[in-house]
Write a protein that holds these residues in place. Sequence first.
Motif, PDB file in Angstrom:
ATOM      1  N   SER A 157     -24.277  16.736  42.134  1.00 54.09           N
ATOM      2  CA  SER A 157     -24.879  16.888  40.793  1.00 54.09           C
ATOM      3  C   SER A 157     -25.260  15.413  40.538  1.00 54.09           C
ATOM      4  O   SER A 157     -26.306  15.493  39.586  1.00 54.09           O
ATOM      5  CB  SER A 157     -23.603  17.419  40.100  1.00 54.09           C
ATOM      6  N   ILE A 158     -24.580  14.553  40.522  1.00 53.95           N
ATOM      7  CA  ILE A 158     -24.767  13.232  39.865  1.00 53.95           C
ATOM      8  C   ILE A 158     -26.144  12.512  40.794  1.00 53.95           C
ATOM      9  O   ILE A 158     -27.058  12.222  40.240  1.00 53.95           O
ATOM     10  CB  ILE A 158     -23.943  12.207  40.126  1.00 53.95           C
ATOM     11  N   PHE A 159     -26.399  12.914  42.081  1.00 50.91           N
ATOM     12  CA  PHE A 159     -27.522  12.516  42.899  1.00 50.91           C
ATOM     13  C   PHE A 159     -28.731  13.303  42.133  1.00 50.91           C
ATOM     14  O   PHE A 159     -29.905  12.685  42.126  1.00 50.91           O
ATOM     15  CB  PHE A 159     -27.345  12.815  44.407  1.00 50.91           C
ATOM     16  N   LYS A 160     -28.434  14.825  41.852  1.00 54.49           N
ATOM     17  CA  LYS A 160     -29.673  15.446  41.360  1.00 54.49           C
ATOM     18  C   LYS A 160     -30.262  15.154  40.262  1.00 54.49           C
ATOM     19  O   LYS A 160     -31.479  14.778  39.843  1.00 54.49           O
ATOM     20  CB  LYS A 160     -29.329  16.779  41.239  1.00 54.49           C
ATOM     21  N   ASN A 161     -29.123  14.393  39.269  1.00 53.49           N
ATOM     22  CA  ASN A 161     -29.628  13.947  37.925  1.00 53.49           C
ATOM     23  C   ASN A 161     -30.207  12.714  37.926  1.00 53.49           C
ATOM     24  O   ASN A 161     -31.067  12.108  37.392  1.00 53.49           O
ATOM     25  CB  ASN A 161     -28.550  13.938  37.051  1.00 53.49           C
ATOM     26  N   VAL A 162     -29.819  11.737  38.991  1.00 52.13           N
ATOM     27  CA  VAL A 162     -30.449  10.604  39.255  1.00 52.13           C
ATOM     28  C   VAL A 162     -31.853  10.745  39.833  1.00 52.13           C
ATOM     29  O   VAL A 162     -32.869  10.042  39.201  1.00 52.13           O
ATOM     30  CB  VAL A 162     -29.769   9.692  40.287  1.00 52.13           C
TER      31      VAL A 162
ATOM     32  N   LEU B 116     -26.151   4.310  46.536  1.00 51.10           N
ATOM     33  CA  LEU B 116     -25.920   4.590  47.998  1.00 51.10           C
ATOM     34  C   LEU B 116     -24.444   4.370  48.625  1.00 51.10           C
ATOM     35  O   LEU B 116     -23.786   5.184  49.440  1.00 51.10           O
ATOM     36  CB  LEU B 116     -26.997   4.057  48.676  1.00 51.10           C
ATOM     37  N   ASN B 117     -23.894   3.180  48.451  1.00 49.04           N
ATOM     38  CA  ASN B 117     -22.540   2.818  48.912  1.00 49.04           C
ATOM     39  C   ASN B 117     -21.553   3.864  48.434  1.00 49.04           C
ATOM     40  O   ASN B 117     -20.410   4.157  49.202  1.00 49.04           O
ATOM     41  CB  ASN B 117     -22.067   1.318  48.525  1.00 49.04           C
ATOM     42  N   LEU B 118     -21.646   4.415  47.124  1.00 54.13           N
ATOM     43  CA  LEU B 118     -20.717   5.115  46.577  1.00 54.13           C
ATOM     44  C   LEU B 118     -20.953   6.659  47.420  1.00 54.13           C
ATOM     45  O   LEU B 118     -19.950   7.341  47.656  1.00 54.13           O
ATOM     46  CB  LEU B 118     -21.000   5.214  45.235  1.00 54.13           C
ATOM     47  N   ILE B 119     -22.060   7.066  47.447  1.00 53.52           N
ATOM     48  CA  ILE B 119     -22.428   8.236  48.164  1.00 53.52           C
ATOM     49  C   ILE B 119     -21.888   8.152  49.593  1.00 53.52           C
ATOM     50  O   ILE B 119     -21.205   9.253  50.359  1.00 53.52           O
ATOM     51  CB  ILE B 119     -23.987   8.482  48.145  1.00 53.52           C
ATOM     52  N   LYS B 120     -21.966   7.194  50.271  1.00 51.23           N
ATOM     53  CA  LYS B 120     -21.490   6.928  51.881  1.00 51.23           C
ATOM     54  C   LYS B 120     -20.334   7.157  51.813  1.00 51.23           C
ATOM     55  O   LYS B 120     -19.542   7.729  52.673  1.00 51.23           O
ATOM     56  CB  LYS B 120     -21.895   5.444  52.099  1.00 51.23           C
ATOM     57  N   ILE B 121     -19.332   6.108  50.859  1.00 58.55           N
ATOM     58  CA  ILE B 121     -17.737   6.877  50.950  1.00 58.55           C
ATOM     59  C   ILE B 121     -17.359   8.330  50.465  1.00 58.55           C
ATOM     60  O   ILE B 121     -16.537   8.649  51.286  1.00 58.55           O
ATOM     61  CB  ILE B 121     -17.213   5.514  49.738  1.00 58.55           C
ATOM     62  N   ALA B 122     -18.006   8.600  49.462  1.00 53.05           N
ATOM     63  CA  ALA B 122     -17.727   9.853  49.079  1.00 53.05           C
ATOM     64  C   ALA B 122     -17.950  10.991  50.168  1.00 53.05           C
ATOM     65  O   ALA B 122     -17.186  11.906  50.552  1.00 53.05           O
ATOM     66  CB  ALA B 122     -18.301  10.365  47.785  1.00 53.05           C
ATOM     67  N   SER B 123     -19.062  10.841  50.853  1.00 57.31           N
ATOM     68  CA  SER B 123     -19.564  11.722  51.983  1.00 57.31           C
ATOM     69  C   SER B 123     -18.461  11.597  53.215  1.00 57.31           C
ATOM     70  O   SER B 123     -18.252  12.434  53.808  1.00 57.31           O
ATOM     71  CB  SER B 123     -20.877  11.337  52.615  1.00 57.31           C
ATOM     72  N   HIS B 124     -18.104  10.604  53.464  1.00 55.36           N
ATOM     73  CA  HIS B 124     -17.149  10.459  54.573  1.00 55.36           C
ATOM     74  C   HIS B 124     -15.672  10.841  54.283  1.00 55.36           C
ATOM     75  O   HIS B 124     -15.052  11.572  54.852  1.00 55.36           O
ATOM     76  CB  HIS B 124     -16.687   8.784  54.768  1.00 55.36           C
ATOM     77  N   LEU B 125     -15.271  10.704  52.933  1.00 58.83           N
ATOM     78  CA  LEU B 125     -14.097  11.551  52.669  1.00 58.83           C
ATOM     79  C   LEU B 125     -14.401  12.985  52.299  1.00 58.83           C
ATOM     80  O   LEU B 125     -13.249  13.756  53.085  1.00 58.83           O
ATOM     81  CB  LEU B 125     -13.578  10.965  51.201  1.00 58.83           C
ATOM     82  N   MET B 126     -15.412  13.356  52.106  1.00 56.68           N
ATOM     83  CA  MET B 126     -15.597  14.845  52.068  1.00 56.68           C
ATOM     84  C   MET B 126     -15.560  15.406  53.443  1.00 56.68           C
ATOM     85  O   MET B 126     -15.026  16.309  53.622  1.00 56.68           O
ATOM     86  CB  MET B 126     -16.994  15.190  51.461  1.00 56.68           C
ATOM     87  N   PHE B 127     -16.521  14.670  54.372  1.00 59.43           N
ATOM     88  CA  PHE B 127     -16.379  15.142  55.924  1.00 59.43           C
ATOM     89  C   PHE B 127     -14.926  15.326  56.165  1.00 59.43           C
ATOM     90  O   PHE B 127     -14.615  16.359  56.791  1.00 59.43           O
ATOM     91  CB  PHE B 127     -17.170  14.270  56.616  1.00 59.43           C
ATOM     92  N   GLY B 128     -14.184  14.311  56.281  1.00 61.73           N
ATOM     93  CA  GLY B 128     -12.709  14.367  56.620  1.00 61.73           C
ATOM     94  C   GLY B 128     -11.991  15.533  55.761  1.00 61.73           C
ATOM     95  O   GLY B 128     -11.077  16.192  56.726  1.00 61.73           O
ATOM     96  N   PHE B 129     -12.080  15.681  54.523  1.00 62.28           N
ATOM     97  CA  PHE B 129     -11.203  16.376  53.888  1.00 62.28           C
ATOM     98  C   PHE B 129     -11.476  18.206  54.515  1.00 62.28           C
ATOM     99  O   PHE B 129     -10.605  18.836  54.494  1.00 62.28           O
ATOM    100  CB  PHE B 129     -11.397  16.481  52.243  1.00 62.28           C
TER     101      PHE B 129
END
Length: 339
Positions: A243-248, A179-192
């Motif tokens: 994709s990782i989220f789907k697999n998990v 979940l923490n990884l998803i949060k960081i990645a989502s924030h980066l994706m949003f800004g990018f």
Amino acid sequence: MVAMPSFRSLRAGGRNKEDTSRAAATTRSSSDRTLTPTDGSFVQGVDLKRATQTRYRAILASSFLYALSTIFLILTIIGNVNTKPVIRSTYFFKLDLTNLIPASTPADITFVNSLARSLGLHDFYQVGLWNFCEGYNGEGITKCSTPQGLYWFNPVEILLNELLAGATIALPANISNILNLIKIASHLMFGFFLTGVCTNFISIFIAPICIYSRWISLPFVIFTFISALLTAAAAIIATVMFSIFKNVITAQAGLNIGASLGTDMLAFMWIGAGSSVIAWVIHLCLLCCCASRRDVKQGRKRGSKYAYGNAATDEKKRPVRKRIILPKFGRGSTSAEIV
């Protein structure tokens, strides 16, 4: 018989000199108009617009690609924010809880569905950049959460908040770990994504200035590289993360939680990222090829060969005209031109 002397009229001689000076001035004026007219379309006999036609077309193609990238990135950004057509079917990820209770359970399917709804759960949850939407298979989307900046999808929190008091649901242990990884990645994706759509939109109008000089293209290439990098990075983060989220989420045996990626969203964001990268490659090539107007003016590079036609060569090939005065008996004189 004695030859009679001939006399030349001084007045005629003066007229001849005036005619000669007037003809020379006319020739110079004509030459000036041919080589350096005031409209700026020619410089020393070269058609600048025609000489830089290849560079101009490349810049037009890049501007079109930046416009295309902006349109598809906007579709990516506004996806899933409401229930309007196209927007409601554009999402990154869809969580399907239709078969949360195993089909092997000895009960009527209608009773099973009503039991799942009585727990407070919806049939599906789909995720966008700003929010998530929920709904039922037969009814479609029933509600979308309020859009918020730097949003990230936390399925544990959403599902547990919607369950009735005292109800619990078993979730895969791996979900909590990422979940923490998803949060960081989502924030980066949003800004990018937001930065990328803004820089691509600006590039549509800045790109034409690269027609004047290759030196101007250098800072523009750096600017567009940042834009292409951000949009491509955002698309990669979104694809890999979900994709990782789907697999998990689907790896838990017996839980029967379905998950799928939004093909429309993936297509939109990759078209936007790909267009931005191709446009950047075009301007990278313009640094070393395709003559600019400054190159043509200073003679560093030659543009299209058709720009160096009649205006430049005719002046060299133009025959020299000489004016001679032939003597004539009587008043006045006559002149002739010899080529």
